[in-house]
Design a protein around this motif. Structure first.
Motif, PDB file in Angstrom:
ATOM      1  N   VAL A 169      21.783 -15.867  13.499  1.00 35.17           N
ATOM      2  CA  VAL A 169      22.498 -16.403  14.654  1.00 35.17           C
ATOM      3  C   VAL A 169      23.182 -15.258  15.403  1.00 35.17           C
ATOM      4  O   VAL A 169      23.828 -14.396  14.803  1.00 35.17           O
ATOM      5  CB  VAL A 169      23.539 -17.459  14.217  1.00 35.17           C
ATOM      6  N   PHE A 170      23.018 -15.255  16.711  1.00 37.36           N
ATOM      7  CA  PHE A 170      23.621 -14.233  17.564  1.00 37.36           C
ATOM      8  C   PHE A 170      25.140 -14.288  17.463  1.00 37.36           C
ATOM      9  O   PHE A 170      25.747 -15.354  17.594  1.00 37.36           O
ATOM     10  CB  PHE A 170      23.185 -14.455  19.013  1.00 37.36           C
ATOM     11  N   THR A 171      25.761 -13.149  17.212  1.00 32.45           N
ATOM     12  CA  THR A 171      27.219 -13.082  17.090  1.00 32.45           C
ATOM     13  C   THR A 171      27.760 -11.921  17.918  1.00 32.45           C
ATOM     14  O   THR A 171      27.029 -11.000  18.290  1.00 32.45           O
ATOM     15  CB  THR A 171      27.652 -12.882  15.629  1.00 32.45           C
ATOM     16  N   THR A 172      29.040 -11.969  18.186  1.00 32.38           N
ATOM     17  CA  THR A 172      29.727 -10.898  18.897  1.00 32.38           C
ATOM     18  C   THR A 172      30.984 -10.510  18.114  1.00 32.38           C
ATOM     19  O   THR A 172      31.341 -11.168  17.140  1.00 32.38           O
ATOM     20  CB  THR A 172      30.144 -11.341  20.310  1.00 32.38           C
ATOM     21  N   ASP A 173      31.639  -9.447  18.574  1.00 32.74           N
ATOM     22  CA  ASP A 173      32.917  -9.101  17.966  1.00 32.74           C
ATOM     23  C   ASP A 173      34.012  -9.979  18.583  1.00 32.74           C
ATOM     24  O   ASP A 173      33.733 -10.885  19.382  1.00 32.74           O
ATOM     25  CB  ASP A 173      33.221  -7.609  18.113  1.00 32.74           C
ATOM     26  N   ASP A 174      35.262  -9.708  18.216  1.00 36.83           N
ATOM     27  CA  ASP A 174      36.343 -10.581  18.686  1.00 36.83           C
ATOM     28  C   ASP A 174      36.627 -10.434  20.182  1.00 36.83           C
ATOM     29  O   ASP A 174      37.417 -11.190  20.746  1.00 36.83           O
ATOM     30  CB  ASP A 174      37.627 -10.349  17.870  1.00 36.83           C
ATOM     31  N   LYS A 175      35.961  -9.467  20.823  1.00 36.22           N
ATOM     32  CA  LYS A 175      36.095  -9.303  22.273  1.00 36.22           C
ATOM     33  C   LYS A 175      34.881  -9.860  23.011  1.00 36.22           C
ATOM     34  O   LYS A 175      34.738  -9.680  24.221  1.00 36.22           O
ATOM     35  CB  LYS A 175      36.276  -7.823  22.613  1.00 36.22           C
ATOM     36  N   GLY A 176      33.995 -10.498  22.272  1.00 34.25           N
ATOM     37  CA  GLY A 176      32.813 -11.070  22.894  1.00 34.25           C
ATOM     38  C   GLY A 176      31.696 -10.082  23.144  1.00 34.25           C
ATOM     39  O   GLY A 176      30.773 -10.351  23.910  1.00 34.25           O
ATOM     40  N   VAL A 177      31.779  -8.920  22.483  1.00 34.73           N
ATOM     41  CA  VAL A 177      30.791  -7.857  22.697  1.00 34.73           C
ATOM     42  C   VAL A 177      29.799  -7.808  21.535  1.00 34.73           C
ATOM     43  O   VAL A 177      30.191  -7.906  20.364  1.00 34.73           O
ATOM     44  CB  VAL A 177      31.504  -6.486  22.833  1.00 34.73           C
ATOM     45  N   SER A 178      28.530  -7.672  21.862  1.00 34.40           N
ATOM     46  CA  SER A 178      27.473  -7.491  20.862  1.00 34.40           C
ATOM     47  C   SER A 178      26.848  -6.128  21.130  1.00 34.40           C
ATOM     48  O   SER A 178      26.076  -5.952  22.074  1.00 34.40           O
ATOM     49  CB  SER A 178      26.422  -8.593  20.988  1.00 34.40           C
ATOM     50  N   GLN A 179      27.184  -5.160  20.285  1.00 29.76           N
ATOM     51  CA  GLN A 179      26.775  -3.783  20.569  1.00 29.76           C
ATOM     52  C   GLN A 179      26.618  -2.985  19.277  1.00 29.76           C
ATOM     53  O   GLN A 179      27.319  -3.226  18.299  1.00 29.76           O
ATOM     54  CB  GLN A 179      27.833  -3.107  21.458  1.00 29.76           C
ATOM     55  N   ILE A 180      25.688  -2.050  19.292  1.00 28.42           N
ATOM     56  CA  ILE A 180      25.559  -1.068  18.226  1.00 28.42           C
ATOM     57  C   ILE A 180      24.751   0.107  18.761  1.00 28.42           C
ATOM     58  O   ILE A 180      23.924  -0.049  19.668  1.00 28.42           O
ATOM     59  CB  ILE A 180      24.887  -1.653  16.965  1.00 28.42           C
ATOM     60  N   SER A 181      25.002   1.278  18.233  1.00 31.95           N
ATOM     61  CA  SER A 181      24.234   2.456  18.629  1.00 31.95           C
ATOM     62  C   SER A 181      22.967   2.546  17.796  1.00 31.95           C
ATOM     63  O   SER A 181      22.874   1.984  16.704  1.00 31.95           O
ATOM     64  CB  SER A 181      25.072   3.724  18.427  1.00 31.95           C
ATOM     65  N   TYR A 182      21.988   3.273  18.312  1.00 32.61           N
ATOM     66  CA  TYR A 182      20.778   3.509  17.537  1.00 32.61           C
ATOM     67  C   TYR A 182      21.118   4.205  16.221  1.00 32.61           C
ATOM     68  O   TYR A 182      20.501   3.935  15.193  1.00 32.61           O
ATOM     69  CB  TYR A 182      19.802   4.394  18.333  1.00 32.61           C
ATOM     70  N   ALA A 183      22.085   5.117  16.251  1.00 29.14           N
ATOM     71  CA  ALA A 183      22.428   5.887  15.055  1.00 29.14           C
ATOM     72  C   ALA A 183      22.999   4.989  13.958  1.00 29.14           C
ATOM     73  O   ALA A 183      22.625   5.115  12.781  1.00 29.14           O
ATOM     74  CB  ALA A 183      23.419   6.999  15.405  1.00 29.14           C
ATOM     75  N   ASP A 184      23.903   4.079  14.318  1.00 29.58           N
ATOM     76  CA  ASP A 184      24.475   3.180  13.310  1.00 29.58           C
ATOM     77  C   ASP A 184      23.483   2.102  12.908  1.00 29.58           C
ATOM     78  O   ASP A 184      23.492   1.633  11.757  1.00 29.58           O
ATOM     79  CB  ASP A 184      25.780   2.569  13.813  1.00 29.58           C
ATOM     80  N   TYR A 185      22.616   1.710  13.831  1.00 32.07           N
ATOM     81  CA  TYR A 185      21.528   0.790  13.465  1.00 32.07           C
ATOM     82  C   TYR A 185      20.634   1.443  12.421  1.00 32.07           C
ATOM     83  O   TYR A 185      20.244   0.801  11.434  1.00 32.07           O
ATOM     84  CB  TYR A 185      20.717   0.428  14.711  1.00 32.07           C
TER      85      TYR A 185
END
Length: 207
Positions: A169-185
């Motif tokens: 299920v698609f989730t976001t952080d507590d600010k409503g942002v869904s993000q990650i860098s290629y490096a951390d991925y």
């Protein structure tokens, strides 16, 4: 020690994954169509679809970083997975660099992010093709992981050294942002690939 093969490693996600494997002193080989752009010293120069049982027989974990964007090539998101599954060694694991568009909006798993209001039209064909690839992967006789990134997948973003694993299920952080860098991925992908968790499952990762 497990032996890794990163297929289609010359792309940005592939290169970040190779960097992560090398940083951990893991045994990594890359399969690339053209001249090797990665830091790996062990190289197979071959198109993904030309790889054979003999090419991959010694690898424990095969990471598929394949991507295609041209309309006429989108079906290869399905055929590439079927080909790799067909040639892998019996106990090998197939770990796929996935997409976010096929994540579901809620626990009913009826509507995907790509079908939601506001999803960019320009990305719908690719998201649909990757979703079809995941659907095919679920039917294949192989030990697999499909790892979806956050919606905002930042190619040159920093390596923060942390991430959160979620489900389908698609989730976001507590600010409503869904993000990650290629490096951390890439860090998350290697952690999952080297663990004994999430077999035959799709997960998602975000900051």
């Amino acid at each position: 020690m497990s032996k890794f093969l990163v297929v289609a490693a010359n792309g940005k996600a592939g290169q970040k994954t190779v960097n992560e494997l090398i940083a951990r002193d893991l045994d990594v080989t890359v399969a690339v169509r053209q001249a090797n752009k990665t830091q790996a010293s062990q190289v197979i120069i071959k198109d993904l679809f030309d790889l054979t049982v003999s090419d991959v027989k010694n690898f424990d974990i095969v990471i598929d970083a394949f991507g295609a964007w041209a309309p006429e090539a989108l079906q290869q998101h399905t055929t590439s997975l079927a080909h790799l599954a067909a040639i892998l060694a019996p106990n090998a694991r197939l770990v796929v660099v996935g997409g976010a568009g096929s994540l579901y909006l809620d626990a009913s798993h009826t509507v995907a992010l790509k079908d939601s209001a506001g999803f960019p039209d320009a990305f719908k064909p690719l998201a649909s093709a990757m979703g079809e690839g995941l659907a095919r992967l679920r039917t294949l006789d192989v030990d697999w992981n499909y790892i979806s990134p956050a919606a905002d997948f930042v190619a040159d973003g920093e390596r923060k050294g942390h991430y959160v694993i979620e489900g389908e299920v698609f989730t976001t952080d507590d600010k409503g942002v869904s993000q990650i860098s290629y490096a951390d991925y890439a860090m998350a992908l290697v952690d999952i690939a080297t663990s004994d968790n999430h077999h035959k499952a799709r997960v998602s990762v975000k900051w």
